[in-house]
Design an enzyme around this catalytic site. Structure first.
Site, PDB file in Angstrom:
ATOM      1  CB  CYS A  73      39.445  48.686  46.706  1.00 31.58           C
ATOM      2  SG  CYS A  73      40.078  49.302  45.134  1.00 31.58           S
TER       3      CYS A  73
ATOM      4  CG  HIS B  74      39.513  46.926  41.797  1.00 29.66           C
ATOM      5  ND1 HIS B  74      39.040  48.147  43.153  1.00 29.66           N
ATOM      6  CD2 HIS B  74      39.508  45.788  41.993  1.00 29.66           C
ATOM      7  CE1 HIS B  74      37.930  46.817  42.740  1.00 29.66           C
ATOM      8  NE2 HIS B  74      38.591  45.778  42.721  1.00 29.66           N
TER       9      HIS B  74
END
Length: 178
Positions: free
Chosen positions: A108, A37
Protein backbone atom coordinates in the site's frame (compact mmCIF):
# COMPACT_ATOMS: atom_id res chain seq x y z
CA UNK A 1 -6.22 23.09 -7.41
CA UNK A 2 -6.96 20.43 -4.82
CA UNK A 3 -5.16 19.60 -1.59
CA UNK A 4 -3.45 16.20 -1.50
CA UNK A 5 -2.91 14.47 1.85
CA UNK A 6 -1.43 11.19 3.05
CA UNK A 7 -3.47 9.28 5.65
CA UNK A 8 -1.19 7.12 7.83
CA UNK A 9 -2.71 4.26 9.82
CA UNK A 10 -0.96 1.85 12.19
CA UNK A 11 -1.86 -1.69 11.11
CA UNK A 12 -0.98 -2.98 14.58
CA UNK A 13 -3.23 -0.39 16.33
CA UNK A 14 -0.46 0.48 18.80
CA UNK A 15 0.86 -3.02 19.40
CA UNK A 16 4.17 -2.37 17.58
CA UNK A 17 5.03 0.53 19.87
CA UNK A 18 4.04 -1.39 23.00
CA UNK A 19 6.11 -4.41 22.01
CA UNK A 20 9.19 -2.48 20.82
CA UNK A 21 10.81 -2.14 24.28
CA UNK A 22 10.31 -5.76 25.41
CA UNK A 23 11.57 -7.02 22.03
CA UNK A 24 14.41 -4.50 21.64
CA UNK A 25 16.97 -7.27 21.23
CA UNK A 26 15.11 -8.52 18.16
CA UNK A 27 14.99 -5.06 16.56
CA UNK A 28 18.75 -4.59 16.22
CA UNK A 29 18.48 -1.12 17.76
CA UNK A 30 15.71 0.09 15.43
CA UNK A 31 12.80 2.08 16.83
CA UNK A 32 9.33 0.90 15.79
CA UNK A 33 6.44 3.25 16.44
CA UNK A 34 3.93 1.65 14.05
CA UNK A 35 3.47 -0.54 11.00
CA UNK A 36 2.23 2.00 8.45
CA UNK A 37 -0.62 1.62 6.01
CA UNK A 38 -1.22 4.66 3.82
CA UNK A 39 -3.84 6.11 1.54
CA UNK A 40 -3.79 9.29 -0.54
CA UNK A 41 -6.62 11.79 -0.04
CA UNK A 42 -7.81 14.12 -2.76
CA UNK A 43 -11.22 15.45 -3.86
CA UNK A 44 -12.85 14.12 -0.64
CA UNK A 45 -11.81 10.55 -1.42
CA UNK A 46 -9.12 8.24 -0.13
CA UNK A 47 -7.25 6.21 -2.72
CA UNK A 48 -5.83 2.96 -1.34
CA UNK A 49 -4.36 -0.34 -2.43
CA UNK A 50 -6.31 -3.05 -0.61
CA UNK A 51 -6.96 -6.08 -2.76
CA UNK A 52 -7.00 -3.72 -5.74
CA UNK A 53 -7.18 0.00 -6.36
CA UNK A 54 -9.93 1.59 -4.29
CA UNK A 55 -11.19 5.18 -4.43
CA UNK A 56 -13.76 5.70 -1.68
CA UNK A 57 -15.15 8.58 0.36
CA UNK A 58 -12.83 9.26 3.31
CA UNK A 59 -15.52 8.32 5.84
CA UNK A 60 -16.02 4.94 4.12
CA UNK A 61 -12.32 4.11 4.41
CA UNK A 62 -12.22 5.21 8.05
CA UNK A 63 -15.28 3.08 8.80
CA UNK A 64 -13.67 0.10 7.07
CA UNK A 65 -10.46 0.61 9.02
CA UNK A 66 -12.50 0.99 12.21
CA UNK A 67 -10.72 4.24 13.08
CA UNK A 68 -9.37 7.52 11.82
CA UNK A 69 -5.73 7.57 10.67
CA UNK A 70 -3.02 8.07 13.28
CA UNK A 71 -1.93 11.13 11.33
CA UNK A 72 -2.68 12.97 8.11
CA UNK A 73 0.18 14.75 6.35
CA UNK A 74 -0.25 17.38 3.66
CA UNK A 75 1.65 16.43 0.50
CA UNK A 76 0.81 19.54 -1.51
CA UNK A 77 -1.72 20.59 -4.11
CA UNK A 78 -2.47 19.11 -7.49
CA UNK A 79 -3.52 20.66 -10.75
CA UNK A 80 -4.95 17.31 -11.90
CA UNK A 81 -8.70 17.05 -12.34
CA UNK A 82 -10.89 14.31 -10.86
CA UNK A 83 -11.27 12.85 -14.35
CA UNK A 84 -7.48 12.78 -14.84
CA UNK A 85 -7.07 11.03 -11.49
CA UNK A 86 -9.65 8.38 -12.42
CA UNK A 87 -8.00 7.84 -15.82
CA UNK A 88 -4.61 7.45 -14.12
CA UNK A 89 -5.99 4.98 -11.56
CA UNK A 90 -7.62 2.91 -14.31
CA UNK A 91 -4.35 2.90 -16.25
CA UNK A 92 -2.36 1.45 -13.33
CA UNK A 93 -5.00 -0.76 -11.67
CA UNK A 94 -3.79 -3.90 -13.49
CA UNK A 95 -0.44 -3.52 -11.66
CA UNK A 96 -2.07 -3.22 -8.23
CA UNK A 97 -4.17 -6.36 -7.75
CA UNK A 98 -4.46 -8.74 -4.79
CA UNK A 99 -2.31 -11.21 -6.72
CA UNK A 100 0.50 -8.63 -7.11
CA UNK A 101 0.62 -7.70 -3.42
CA UNK A 102 3.99 -8.25 -1.74
CA UNK A 103 4.52 -7.20 1.87
CA UNK A 104 8.08 -6.03 1.26
CA UNK A 105 8.15 -4.69 -2.30
CA UNK A 106 4.66 -3.97 -3.71
CA UNK A 107 2.42 -2.78 -0.89
CA UNK A 108 0.00 0.00 0.00
CA UNK A 109 2.84 2.41 0.73
CA UNK A 110 4.49 1.79 -2.64
CA UNK A 111 1.09 2.44 -4.21
CA UNK A 112 0.65 5.68 -2.25
CA UNK A 113 4.11 6.74 -3.48
CA UNK A 114 3.05 6.14 -7.08
CA UNK A 115 -0.16 8.15 -6.63
CA UNK A 116 1.65 10.98 -4.79
CA UNK A 117 4.23 11.24 -7.57
CA UNK A 118 1.41 11.52 -10.13
CA UNK A 119 -0.57 14.09 -8.15
CA UNK A 120 2.11 16.36 -6.68
CA UNK A 121 5.44 15.15 -8.09
CA UNK A 122 6.90 14.41 -4.66
CA UNK A 123 7.34 11.43 -2.37
CA UNK A 124 5.60 10.23 0.72
CA UNK A 125 7.80 10.27 3.86
CA UNK A 126 11.00 8.25 3.41
CA UNK A 127 10.61 6.38 6.71
CA UNK A 128 7.40 4.81 5.39
CA UNK A 129 9.03 3.64 2.17
CA UNK A 130 12.09 2.36 4.07
CA UNK A 131 10.07 0.57 6.74
CA UNK A 132 9.79 -2.85 5.01
CA UNK A 133 13.51 -3.00 4.27
CA UNK A 134 14.42 -1.82 7.76
CA UNK A 135 12.11 -4.36 9.40
CA UNK A 136 13.11 -7.20 7.12
CA UNK A 137 16.69 -6.71 8.26
CA UNK A 138 15.77 -7.52 11.89
CA UNK A 139 14.99 -10.88 13.49
CA UNK A 140 11.65 -9.47 14.72
CA UNK A 141 10.69 -8.35 11.22
CA UNK A 142 11.22 -11.85 9.93
CA UNK A 143 9.07 -13.25 12.75
CA UNK A 144 6.26 -10.70 12.19
CA UNK A 145 6.01 -11.15 8.42
CA UNK A 146 3.25 -13.81 8.59
CA UNK A 147 1.16 -11.69 10.99
CA UNK A 148 1.53 -8.58 8.83
CA UNK A 149 0.48 -10.53 5.75
CA UNK A 150 -2.66 -11.55 7.64
CA UNK A 151 -3.31 -7.90 8.55
CA UNK A 152 -3.27 -6.95 4.87
CA UNK A 153 -5.56 -9.85 4.01
CA UNK A 154 -8.02 -8.66 6.66
CA UNK A 155 -7.79 -5.09 5.39
CA UNK A 156 -8.71 -6.26 1.90
CA UNK A 157 -12.04 -7.47 3.28
CA UNK A 158 -12.64 -4.56 5.68
CA UNK A 159 -12.86 -1.93 2.99
CA UNK A 160 -15.41 -3.88 0.98
CA UNK A 161 -15.71 -3.95 -2.76
CA UNK A 162 -17.39 -0.65 -3.56
CA UNK A 163 -15.04 1.87 -5.06
CA UNK A 164 -12.77 -0.55 -6.91
CA UNK A 165 -11.29 1.11 -9.95
CA UNK A 166 -11.78 -0.96 -13.08
CA UNK A 167 -8.72 -1.38 -15.28
CA UNK A 168 -8.58 0.62 -18.48
CA UNK A 169 -9.71 -1.30 -21.52
CA UNK A 170 -8.51 -0.72 -25.03
CA UNK A 171 -11.70 1.22 -25.70
CA UNK A 172 -11.42 3.41 -22.58
CA UNK A 173 -7.67 3.90 -22.50
CA UNK A 174 -6.48 7.29 -23.66
CA UNK A 175 -4.95 7.36 -27.11
CA UNK A 176 -1.14 7.45 -27.08
CA UNK A 177 0.40 10.83 -27.69
CA UNK A 178 1.74 11.29 -31.22
Amino acid sequence: MATVELAIYDLTMGMAKQMAAPLAGLLDGKSVEMVPHTGVRVFGREIVYAGGVLSQPIATVEAGMGRKPNTVERLGTTTKTEAEVQTFLRSISHEWTAQNYDLWEHNCNNFSERVAQFLVGSSIPKWILDFPRDMRSTPLGQMLAPMLGTSQDALNGQLGTSGYVAPATAASAPAPAP
